[in-house]
Design a protein around this motif. Structure first.
Motif, PDB file in Angstrom:
ATOM      1  N   PRO A 176       0.809  -1.226   0.000  1.00 32.57           N
ATOM      2  CA  PRO A 176       0.000   0.000   0.000  1.00 32.57           C
ATOM      3  C   PRO A 176       0.842   1.275   0.000  1.00 32.57           C
ATOM      4  CG  PRO A 176       0.084  -0.894   2.204  1.00 32.57           C
ATOM      5  CD  PRO A 176       0.841  -1.866   1.328  1.00 32.57           C
ATOM      6  N   ASN A 177       2.175   1.110   0.131  1.00 31.45           N
ATOM      7  CA  ASN A 177       3.108   2.246   0.132  1.00 31.45           C
ATOM      8  C   ASN A 177       2.756   3.264   1.219  1.00 31.45           C
ATOM      9  OD1 ASN A 177       5.387   3.610  -0.927  1.00 31.45           O
ATOM     10  ND2 ASN A 177       4.063   5.020  -2.047  1.00 31.45           N
ATOM     11  N   LEU A 178       2.582   2.752   2.438  1.00 30.21           N
ATOM     12  CA  LEU A 178       2.195   3.610   3.556  1.00 30.21           C
ATOM     13  C   LEU A 178       3.123   3.402   4.743  1.00 30.21           C
ATOM     14  CD1 LEU A 178      -1.671   3.001   3.641  1.00 30.21           C
ATOM     15  CD2 LEU A 178      -0.495   4.977   2.649  1.00 30.21           C
ATOM     16  N   PHE A 179       3.353   4.483   5.478  1.00 26.88           N
ATOM     17  CA  PHE A 179       3.991   4.392   6.780  1.00 26.88           C
ATOM     18  C   PHE A 179       2.901   4.527   7.847  1.00 26.88           C
ATOM     19  CE2 PHE A 179       7.655   5.448   4.224  1.00 26.88           C
ATOM     20  CZ  PHE A 179       8.675   4.727   4.824  1.00 26.88           C
ATOM     21  N   VAL A 180       2.955   3.667   8.857  1.00 27.27           N
ATOM     22  CA  VAL A 180       1.948   3.689   9.915  1.00 27.27           C
ATOM     23  C   VAL A 180       2.643   3.722  11.273  1.00 27.27           C
ATOM     24  CG1 VAL A 180       0.205   2.461   8.544  1.00 27.27           C
ATOM     25  CG2 VAL A 180       1.814   1.154   9.960  1.00 27.27           C
ATOM     26  N   ASN A 181       1.910   4.160  12.271  1.00 28.66           N
ATOM     27  CA  ASN A 181       2.444   4.159  13.630  1.00 28.66           C
ATOM     28  C   ASN A 181       2.314   2.761  14.227  1.00 28.66           C
ATOM     29  OD1 ASN A 181       3.163   6.924  13.936  1.00 28.66           O
ATOM     30  ND2 ASN A 181       0.985   7.433  14.049  1.00 28.66           N
ATOM     31  N   TYR A 182       3.424   2.208  14.660  1.00 25.92           N
ATOM     32  CA  TYR A 182       3.430   0.882  15.286  1.00 25.92           C
ATOM     33  C   TYR A 182       4.341   0.927  16.508  1.00 25.92           C
ATOM     34  CZ  TYR A 182       4.020  -4.163  15.918  1.00 25.92           C
ATOM     35  OH  TYR A 182       4.042  -5.448  16.434  1.00 25.92           O
ATOM     36  N   LYS A 183       3.752   0.800  17.680  1.00 26.15           N
ATOM     37  CA  LYS A 183       4.498   0.858  18.943  1.00 26.15           C
ATOM     38  C   LYS A 183       5.338   2.136  19.014  1.00 26.15           C
ATOM     39  CE  LYS A 183       4.614  -4.145  19.633  1.00 26.15           C
ATOM     40  NZ  LYS A 183       5.447  -5.367  19.833  1.00 26.15           N
ATOM     41  N   ASN A 184       4.667   3.236  18.672  1.00 24.21           N
ATOM     42  CA  ASN A 184       5.264   4.580  18.741  1.00 24.21           C
ATOM     43  C   ASN A 184       6.412   4.799  17.755  1.00 24.21           C
ATOM     44  OD1 ASN A 184       3.541   5.430  20.878  1.00 24.21           O
ATOM     45  ND2 ASN A 184       4.837   4.292  22.325  1.00 24.21           N
ATOM     46  N   GLU A 185       6.435   3.996  16.709  1.00 26.31           N
ATOM     47  CA  GLU A 185       7.433   4.172  15.661  1.00 26.31           C
ATOM     48  C   GLU A 185       6.746   4.163  14.295  1.00 26.31           C
ATOM     49  OE1 GLU A 185      11.030   1.813  15.667  1.00 26.31           O
ATOM     50  OE2 GLU A 185      10.700   1.296  17.768  1.00 26.31           O
ATOM     51  N   LYS A 186       7.370   4.867  13.339  1.00 26.17           N
ATOM     52  CA  LYS A 186       6.878   4.849  11.968  1.00 26.17           C
ATOM     53  C   LYS A 186       7.406   3.594  11.279  1.00 26.17           C
ATOM     54  CE  LYS A 186       4.610   8.780  11.122  1.00 26.17           C
ATOM     55  NZ  LYS A 186       3.277   8.843  10.508  1.00 26.17           N
ATOM     56  N   ASN A 191       6.436  -3.857   4.876  1.00 27.93           N
ATOM     57  CA  ASN A 191       7.503  -4.574   5.582  1.00 27.93           C
ATOM     58  C   ASN A 191       6.999  -5.162   6.890  1.00 27.93           C
ATOM     59  OD1 ASN A 191       9.248  -3.824   3.546  1.00 27.93           O
ATOM     60  ND2 ASN A 191      10.139  -2.107   4.693  1.00 27.93           N
ATOM     61  N   LEU A 192       6.183  -4.390   7.600  1.00 25.69           N
ATOM     62  CA  LEU A 192       5.645  -4.834   8.881  1.00 25.69           C
ATOM     63  C   LEU A 192       4.770  -6.070   8.717  1.00 25.69           C
ATOM     64  CD1 LEU A 192       5.224  -4.233  11.924  1.00 25.69           C
ATOM     65  CD2 LEU A 192       3.308  -2.774  11.259  1.00 25.69           C
ATOM     66  N   ILE A 193       3.809  -6.001   7.799  1.00 29.01           N
ATOM     67  CA  ILE A 193       2.915  -7.128   7.571  1.00 29.01           C
ATOM     68  C   ILE A 193       3.660  -8.287   6.915  1.00 29.01           C
ATOM     69  CG2 ILE A 193       0.826  -7.898   6.354  1.00 29.01           C
ATOM     70  CD1 ILE A 193       0.313  -6.065   8.748  1.00 29.01           C
ATOM     71  N   GLY A 194       4.542  -7.952   5.969  1.00 30.60           N
ATOM     72  CA  GLY A 194       5.293  -8.993   5.277  1.00 30.60           C
ATOM     73  C   GLY A 194       6.115  -9.842   6.221  1.00 30.60           C
TER      74      GLY A 194
END
Length: 249
Positions: A176-186, A191-194
């Motif tokens: 989706p070419n997005l940066f999201v907040n995860y545990k107070n980090e971008k 990459n996160l889901i992958g």
């Protein structure tokens, strides 16, 4: 009514002649994880009755109303690729060889003339299903892309599940070419889901199946990044439903 049940081997030949080599099933990440853990595509009814996890779909009510909630659906096309937009059913795509049509698992199949969400109670079934394969052969892939997208394969009498093996050829995740907040980090969402999906694939013995990330480095003539960015800005609940491993958390 059995008059809409079609011969799977005759369909196999027609698809081969039309150059169609694969069948597709798109879903949300979390529901796809349920499939991987069970090693089967599962009907919405099967998951509900067995208290497994799935995300709601906009088509659920129609599927229940028309008695197809326990069926399994496959598309003849990769909707995302064909229409240059995200697939409303989800960003995770299972890609099957059409050799699956020869499988003993498949006993009864039908082909829709339009998506069941567009069926009407006042219509006869002949408006919903092809009654013979000659009609399908004469009409499908003849230039009407809008009509083609409504043609899907419905697998009936399958006890709510279709084994992923041995005919699963590939799995594709939309980037989706997005940066999201995860545990107070971008974090870059793909990459996160992958990373989490790689663990699930390994735990369930699917490491030999080809995996792909759609639009890994760039976008070409597709609106999906715009769609996903809009969700991030204006409908985070929808984005979460599509990508979160557990959207209820």
């Amino acid at each position: 009514m059995t008059e809409y049940n079609l011969d799977k081997l005759a369909l196999y030949k027609i698809l081969k002649d039309k150059g169609i080599t694969h069948l597709f099933h798109a879903n949300t990440v979390s529901t796809s994880v349920t499939f991987l853990e069970s090693k089967n595509l599962l009907s919405r009814q099967y998951i509900e009755e067995n208290k497994l996890h799935q995300t709601p779909q906009y088509s659920d009510k129609a599927d229940k109303d028309f008695g197809i909630f326990d069926d399994i659906f496959l598309d003849f096309i990769d909707i995302h690729k064909e229409w240059n937009r995200y697939n409303k059913y989800g960003p995770f795509l299972f890609v099957f060889s059409i050799e699956i049509l020869k499988s003993d698992q498949i006993k009864t199949l039908r082909i829709t003339k339009k998506n069941p969400v567009n069926w009407k109670y006042s219509e006869p079934e002949e408006e919903w299903y092809y009654s013979d394969l000659k009609e399908f052969e004469d009409n499908y892939k003849k230039g009407n892309r809008l009509k083609d997208i409504g043609s899907m394969l419905i697998l009936k009498d399958i006890d709510g599940k279709l084994s992923l093996r041995p005919h699963l050829d590939k799995m594709i995740l939309d980037n989706p070419n997005l940066f999201v907040n995860y545990k107070n980090e971008k974090k870059y969402l793909a990459n996160l889901i992958g990373s989490k999906l790689r663990d699930i694939v390994e735990e369930n013995d699917f490491t030999d199946i080809e995996r792909g990330l759609r639009h890994k480095h760039k976008l070409w003539k597709c609106t999906c990044w715009l769609n996903y960015n809009s969700m991030l800005l204006y409908d985070i609940k929808k984005l979460k439903l599509l990508y979160h491993l557990n959207p209820n958390k």
